[in-house]
Scaffold this active site. Structure first.
Site, PDB file in Angstrom:
ATOM      1  N   ASP A 217       0.746  -1.139   0.017  1.00  0.00           N
ATOM      2  CA  ASP A 217      -0.233  -0.027  -0.063  1.00  0.00           C
ATOM      3  C   ASP A 217       0.809   1.411  -0.070  1.00  0.00           C
ATOM      4  OD1 ASP A 217      -2.603  -1.372   0.338  1.00  0.00           O
ATOM      5  OD2 ASP A 217      -1.893  -1.980   2.325  1.00  0.00           O
ATOM      6  N   GLY A 247       3.329  -6.642  -1.673  1.00  0.00           N
ATOM      7  CA  GLY A 247       3.873  -6.048  -0.444  1.00  0.00           C
ATOM      8  C   GLY A 247       3.738  -7.122   0.908  1.00  0.00           C
ATOM      9  N   ASP A 314       3.013  -2.137  13.373  1.00  0.00           N
ATOM     10  CA  ASP A 314       3.425  -1.786  11.963  1.00  0.00           C
ATOM     11  C   ASP A 314       4.910  -1.219  11.817  1.00  0.00           C
ATOM     12  OD1 ASP A 314       3.321  -1.305   9.196  1.00  0.00           O
ATOM     13  OD2 ASP A 314       1.861   0.269   9.301  1.00  0.00           O
TER      14      ASP A 314
END
Length: 597
Positions: A217, A247, A314
């Site tokens: 993304d 990804g 993340d």
């Protein structure tokens, strides 16, 4: 309720019918009937013992090419390229994946090649129209003018995305499939952070029908904000964009896959679904959210804003990037073991809609290496544009993921077979910890928002940071485990976070988890999120609120804020929805479609 009889007739009536041989010739003949939804194939010679028929759905097709074996051959051929779902044996049971099948039919009723060629082209035009969603009927004159010109796509590939195999996936899956779909392309491999952002600011958009990122993304985040930095941003942001997932997270690809009605998929299965949808080429509006950080920097987001647990996972899982999507699982377990809470103030403009809950708690059960081509010093690029006027589409592939043994049996012709006839300023800024760039790859899946000033429509729902929010807003001050603003259905390919969300519903879905939730409950929440079942669970600590705008003010000195997975400066942040601002190549006819060209 049954649809009207006229509708049934128009949808299932035969558009074309014919009897053809096959390539290579084995004395076999088939009767073909084409409807709006599929190609019906029945063997005639040799006559089968039972009624042996198959239906090839239009949804599984990517293209059709007309062919000729040699200059002395009076026969014409047309090849249909499909990617049906087939069962695939795995260690624990079986799953389904798409496998390539080529069916080549021989037009041989006439002794004159030109007449046979006209029949082959007629079938190819009809099939291409159905694949691209161009309406035709049995009364339509099937001429080349029905088809739009060849689509031209600007492909951007991040070689460091996911596990670093994007280049290999591109050559084994992506380029062959879009070639079969008669799509021209220019492929550029990005070399550094913000390279894609710079490229889209300088290209002539009139030369392209779409910009496609082959990555996670983050590369699309660069593209969208690069388009918004152009002087002609109002036109530029309408350029259709797309994503082919190579990804780690692949959230938007998961949303596209869900929007098309496919089962949840990951890895190569998700990639093949997304390529198939790209080949169909239909476009729908996509919401963008304008995000303003504490320094006044503005960017546009298509996915999410996160604070707390999710943004920690993340960013802190970057060290596990070599593991691909598994990095998030490892990162989640590490962060659960050392659970943090963050004090903050969340304000939002609620959705005043009687058909939607303004605020609800979620119930939680108690139990609960290929060498890239070198073209210039600026960037590496591969292109099929201007290299040839014909494509040899009858060839073998070595990839084990392809299969041509579906009934009836058609062989994939070898090289030398028929050749193609046609190609078709806040104090928190000083309190935040500097991000540690050591150990991270030079090119990440995301691009920094620093030092870029984007354009865009005015944020008319939110006051400037530093001024109080309007009295019509709701404000709460809590100790949070996480705050997530999401506007897609998926937070990752395997995280079905907002099942009720759509790509253009004009809503920001605010999820927040308050302090007090147990570690076990938090783990169950994320496990249930894999299938979207977390919405049906009960827990007073987990809340969902649909909103149009929001402001988040961290009251804890240290923390991580992310926009579309990219870490931004820590401090007060606010955002507003701009519905349908961008265009997304979704390939789906379920909501709204318009041709790519």
């Amino acid at each position: 309720m049954q649809p009207p009889a006229t509708y049934v007739h128009s949808w299932h009536c035969t558009l074309l019918h014919g009897e053809f041989g096959v390539y290579p010739s084995k004395g076999i003949r088939y009767a073909l009937s084409l409807t709006q939804t599929g190609l019906h194939i029945q063997r005639l010679v040799p006559k089968p013992e039972d009624d042996q028929r198959i239906v090839v759905p239009i949804l599984d097709m990517v293209g059709c090419h007309t062919l000729r074996r040699g200059s002395s051959d009076t026969f014409a051929y047309f090849s249909i390229f499909t990617y049906p779902l087939k069962k695939k044996k795995v260690t624990m049971g079986s799953s389904r994946t798409r496998q390539r099948t080529v069916r080549t039919f021989r037009v041989d009723e006439e002794s004159d090649y030109n007449k046979n060629k006209a029949v082959a082209e007629k079938w190819a035009i009809a099939l291409k129209c159905l694949i691209q969603g161009i309406p035709i009927s049995s009364e339509t004159e099937l001429v080349p003018d029905l088809l739009p010109r060849t689509r031209r796509l600007f492909l951007l590939l991040n070689p460091c995305g996911g596990r670093g195999n994007a280049f290999q996936q591109c050559h084994s899956h992506i380029l062959p499939m879009i070639t079969e779909a008669d799509i021209s392309y220019n492929l550029i491999q990005t070399e550094r952070q913000n390279h894609a952002r710079e490229l889209v600011q300088g290209i002539n958009l009139e030369e392209w029908d779409g910009i496609i990122v082959i990555s996670g993304d983050g590369l699309l985040y660069e593209v969208i904000n690069g388009l918004m930095e152009r002087p002609d941003w109002e036109d530029a942001i309408k350029m259709p964009v797309g994503i082919l997932p190579c990804g780690s997270g692949n959230a938007l690809a998961g949303a596209i896959n869900y929007n098309a009605g496919f089962e949840q998929a990951m890895g190569s299965e998700l990639l093949l679904n997304c390529i198939l949808l790209l080949c169909r080429g239909t476009v729908m509006p996509m919401d963008l959210v304008s995000v303003t950080t504490c320094s006044g920097t503005r960017c546009f987001s298509f996915l999410s804003v996160a604070w707390g647990f999710i943004s920690d996972v993340d960013i802190e899982s970057e060290k596990y990037r070599h593991m691909g999507s598994a990095r998030f699982t490892v990162g989640t377990m590490v962060r659960v073991a050392s659970l943090r809470t963050y004090k903050g103030r969340l304000s939002y403009l609620p959705v005043l809609d009687g058909h939607r809950p303004i605020c609800r708690s979620i119930t939680l059960a108690a139990n609960g290496s290929l060498v890239p081509f070198q073209r210039s010093q600026l960037h590496r690029t591969i292109s099929d544009m201007g290299l040839c006027e014909e494509r040899n589409v009858m060839y073998k592939r070595s990839s084990a993921s392809y299969d041509t043994n579906e009934l009836p049996s058609f062989e994939t012709p070898s090289p030398g077979s028929p050749t193609a006839l046609h190609t078709s300023s806040f104090p928190f800024d000083s309190l935040s910890e500097p991000s540690n760039q050591e150990g991270r790859p030079l090119h990440r899946d995301v691009a920094s928002t620093n030092h870029h000033q984007v354009n865009g429509p005015k944020d008319d729902l939110i006051p400037p940071l530093g001024q109080p929010v309007p009295k019509t807003w709701v404000t709460l001050e809590e100790d949070f485990v996480l705050v997530l603003a999401i506007y897609q259905s998926h937070l990752g390919a395997d995280l079905f976070t907002a099942p009720f969300s759509s790509i253009n519903d004009g809503l920001i879905h605010l999820f927040f988890v308050k302090a007090g939730i147990s570690r076990a409950s938090l783990v169950r929440l994320f496990l249930a999120m894999e299938k979207g079942n977390h919405i049906e669970m009960e827990c007073p600590y987990v809340v969902h609120v649909p909103a149009r705008a929001f402001r988040l003010e961290p009251l804890t000195q240290k923390g991580i804020l992310t926009v579309d997975g990219e870490q931004v400066e820590y401090g007060p942040i606010q955002a507003q929805m701009h519905s349908g601002l961008s265009n997304l190549i979704s390939g789906s006819n379920r909501i709204m479609q318009k041709p790519l060209c």
